[in-house]
Write a protein that holds these residues in place. Structure first.
Motif, PDB file in Angstrom:
ATOM      1  N   LYS A  94       4.286   3.038   9.747  1.00  0.00           N
ATOM      2  CA  LYS A  94       3.620   1.739   9.629  1.00  0.00           C
ATOM      3  C   LYS A  94       2.543   1.775   8.547  1.00  0.00           C
ATOM      4  O   LYS A  94       2.404   0.854   7.757  1.00  0.00           O
ATOM      5  N   LEU A  95       1.757   2.869   8.540  1.00  0.00           N
ATOM      6  CA  LEU A  95       0.716   3.013   7.524  1.00  0.00           C
ATOM      7  C   LEU A  95       1.310   3.061   6.120  1.00  0.00           C
ATOM      8  O   LEU A  95       0.789   2.439   5.192  1.00  0.00           O
ATOM      9  N   ILE A  96       2.399   3.793   5.988  1.00  0.00           N
ATOM     10  CA  ILE A  96       3.048   3.883   4.675  1.00  0.00           C
ATOM     11  C   ILE A  96       3.541   2.507   4.239  1.00  0.00           C
ATOM     12  O   ILE A  96       3.380   2.116   3.072  1.00  0.00           O
ATOM     13  N   MET A  97       4.117   1.748   5.174  1.00  0.00           N
ATOM     14  CA  MET A  97       4.578   0.398   4.833  1.00  0.00           C
ATOM     15  C   MET A  97       3.400  -0.487   4.425  1.00  0.00           C
ATOM     16  O   MET A  97       3.495  -1.245   3.467  1.00  0.00           O
ATOM     17  N   ARG A  98       2.283  -0.370   5.141  1.00  0.00           N
ATOM     18  CA  ARG A  98       1.105  -1.164   4.801  1.00  0.00           C
ATOM     19  C   ARG A  98       0.554  -0.758   3.434  1.00  0.00           C
ATOM     20  O   ARG A  98       0.145  -1.605   2.648  1.00  0.00           O
ATOM     21  N   ILE A  99       0.538   0.536   3.151  1.00  0.00           N
ATOM     22  CA  ILE A  99       0.069   1.014   1.845  1.00  0.00           C
ATOM     23  C   ILE A  99       0.977   0.501   0.737  1.00  0.00           C
ATOM     24  O   ILE A  99       0.502   0.038  -0.309  1.00  0.00           O
ATOM     25  N   ASP A 100       2.288   0.573   0.961  1.00  0.00           N
ATOM     26  CA  ASP A 100       3.230   0.047  -0.038  1.00  0.00           C
ATOM     27  C   ASP A 100       2.992  -1.440  -0.277  1.00  0.00           C
ATOM     28  O   ASP A 100       2.996  -1.909  -1.423  1.00  0.00           O
ATOM     29  N   ASN A 101       2.782  -2.187   0.800  1.00  0.00           N
ATOM     30  CA  ASN A 101       2.518  -3.612   0.688  1.00  0.00           C
ATOM     31  C   ASN A 101       1.227  -3.858  -0.102  1.00  0.00           C
ATOM     32  O   ASN A 101       1.178  -4.723  -0.983  1.00  0.00           O
ATOM     33  N   MET A 102       0.184  -3.090   0.203  1.00  0.00           N
ATOM     34  CA  MET A 102      -1.088  -3.221  -0.518  1.00  0.00           C
ATOM     35  C   MET A 102      -0.929  -2.874  -1.994  1.00  0.00           C
ATOM     36  O   MET A 102      -1.495  -3.544  -2.857  1.00  0.00           O
ATOM     37  N   GLU A 103      -0.146  -1.842  -2.282  1.00  0.00           N
ATOM     38  CA  GLU A 103       0.082  -1.465  -3.680  1.00  0.00           C
ATOM     39  C   GLU A 103       0.792  -2.580  -4.432  1.00  0.00           C
ATOM     40  O   GLU A 103       0.443  -2.891  -5.571  1.00  0.00           O
ATOM     41  N   ARG A 104       1.812  -3.198  -3.791  1.00  0.00           N
ATOM     42  CA  ARG A 104       2.511  -4.310  -4.439  1.00  0.00           C
ATOM     43  C   ARG A 104       1.562  -5.474  -4.686  1.00  0.00           C
ATOM     44  O   ARG A 104       1.567  -6.077  -5.763  1.00  0.00           O
ATOM     45  N   ARG A 105       0.728  -5.787  -3.682  1.00  0.00           N
ATOM     46  CA  ARG A 105      -0.226  -6.883  -3.842  1.00  0.00           C
ATOM     47  C   ARG A 105      -1.242  -6.571  -4.932  1.00  0.00           C
ATOM     48  O   ARG A 105      -1.617  -7.440  -5.719  1.00  0.00           O
ATOM     49  N   LEU A 106      -1.681  -5.312  -4.979  1.00  0.00           N
ATOM     50  CA  LEU A 106      -2.643  -4.896  -5.999  1.00  0.00           C
ATOM     51  C   LEU A 106      -2.033  -4.994  -7.393  1.00  0.00           C
ATOM     52  O   LEU A 106      -2.679  -5.464  -8.337  1.00  0.00           O
ATOM     53  N   GLU A 107      -0.787  -4.549  -7.532  1.00  0.00           N
ATOM     54  CA  GLU A 107      -0.106  -4.652  -8.830  1.00  0.00           C
ATOM     55  C   GLU A 107       0.035  -6.109  -9.255  1.00  0.00           C
ATOM     56  O   GLU A 107      -0.179  -6.452 -10.420  1.00  0.00           O
ATOM     57  N   THR A 108       0.393  -6.980  -8.305  1.00  0.00           N
ATOM     58  CA  THR A 108       0.530  -8.407  -8.609  1.00  0.00           C
ATOM     59  C   THR A 108      -0.810  -8.975  -9.058  1.00  0.00           C
ATOM     60  O   THR A 108      -0.883  -9.703 -10.054  1.00  0.00           O
ATOM     61  N   LYS A 109      -1.872  -8.641  -8.343  1.00  0.00           N
ATOM     62  CA  LYS A 109      -3.201  -9.131  -8.698  1.00  0.00           C
ATOM     63  C   LYS A 109      -3.625  -8.605 -10.066  1.00  0.00           C
ATOM     64  O   LYS A 109      -4.175  -9.355 -10.877  1.00  0.00           O
ATOM     65  N   ALA A 110      -3.354  -7.325 -10.320  1.00  0.00           N
ATOM     66  CA  ALA A 110      -3.704  -6.747 -11.624  1.00  0.00           C
ATOM     67  C   ALA A 110      -2.944  -7.456 -12.742  1.00  0.00           C
ATOM     68  O   ALA A 110      -3.513  -7.753 -13.796  1.00  0.00           O
ATOM     69  N   ASP A 111      -1.673  -7.752 -12.510  1.00  0.00           N
ATOM     70  CA  ASP A 111      -0.886  -8.483 -13.514  1.00  0.00           C
ATOM     71  C   ASP A 111      -1.473  -9.863 -13.767  1.00  0.00           C
ATOM     72  O   ASP A 111      -1.550 -10.319 -14.915  1.00  0.00           O
ATOM     73  N   GLU A 112      -1.916 -10.535 -12.698  1.00  0.00           N
ATOM     74  CA  GLU A 112      -2.518 -11.860 -12.850  1.00  0.00           C
ATOM     75  C   GLU A 112      -3.810 -11.780 -13.652  1.00  0.00           C
ATOM     76  O   GLU A 112      -4.056 -12.609 -14.532  1.00  0.00           O
TER      77      GLU A 112
END
Length: 182
Positions: A94-112
């Motif tokens: 579950k933690l790994i899935m949450r970290i992956d989700n956070m990384e995707r969100r962070l990458e999206t935000k960084a791209d924005e």
């Protein structure tokens, strides 16, 4: 006839699961597998059949603690440690899935953010280009004015004839005296 022995990767390919899943099942169900000199599990037909039964029961929705296996009780000992490890693995997943989700969100935000910065830089560059063009036009106008003024000055200078120097009668008289004395 010699019994067929397979390694973890081969068994995982045969069952269609990840090699780490096979290793987790071996540890959780305490399957009596041999290991080679490198510490890799070695599986025989009996082990593969048990792993297949485990996979089928898990696919039906059973929890790992509810899965039934055909290994004699002395070989398959389920302990609280294995149940605890399973819970820890679930939480870790579950933690790994949450970290992956956070990384995707962070990458999206960084791209924005980068896109917004690039747009802002582009607008600033366009503004600077306009200012440079305006300065260039002003400079050209000033150079043209200066060229015309120089041309007017030269033409006025060329049209003027040198005027003879008028001497006053007194200056002429002084000059005459200075010649006489010498």
């Amino acid at each position: 006839m010699m019994e067929m022995i397979l390694k973890t990767k081969q068994v995982s390919e045969e069952l269609g699961v990840n090699p780490s899943t096979i290793q987790r099942w071996v540890k959780f169900f305490n399957l009596p597998c041999q290991r080679n000199e490198h510490g890799h599990y070695l599986f025989n037909e009996k082990h593969i059949e048990e792993l297949r039964k485990i996979k089928d029961q898990l696919s039906e929705g059973l929890a790992m603690t509810d899965v039934q296996i055909d290994i004699p009780k002395k070989e398959a000992v389920k302990t609280k440690e294995f149940t605890l490890n399973n819970e820890i693995e679930k939480r870790l997943d579950k933690l790994i899935m949450r970290i992956d989700n956070m990384e995707r969100r962070l990458e999206t935000k960084a791209d924005e953010v980068v896109s917004a910065q690039l747009l802002q830089h582009r607008l600033e560059i366009d503004d600077l280009v306009k200012k440079i063009n305006s300065l260039e036009n002003t400079l050209l106008e000033m150079q043209e004015k200066q060229t015309f003024q120089m041309q007017d000055y030269h033409s006025d200078f060329m049209l003027e004839k040198p005027k003879p120097v008028k001497r006053s009668w007194f200056a002429s008289l002084l000059q005459l005296f200075s010649m006489i004395k010498s």
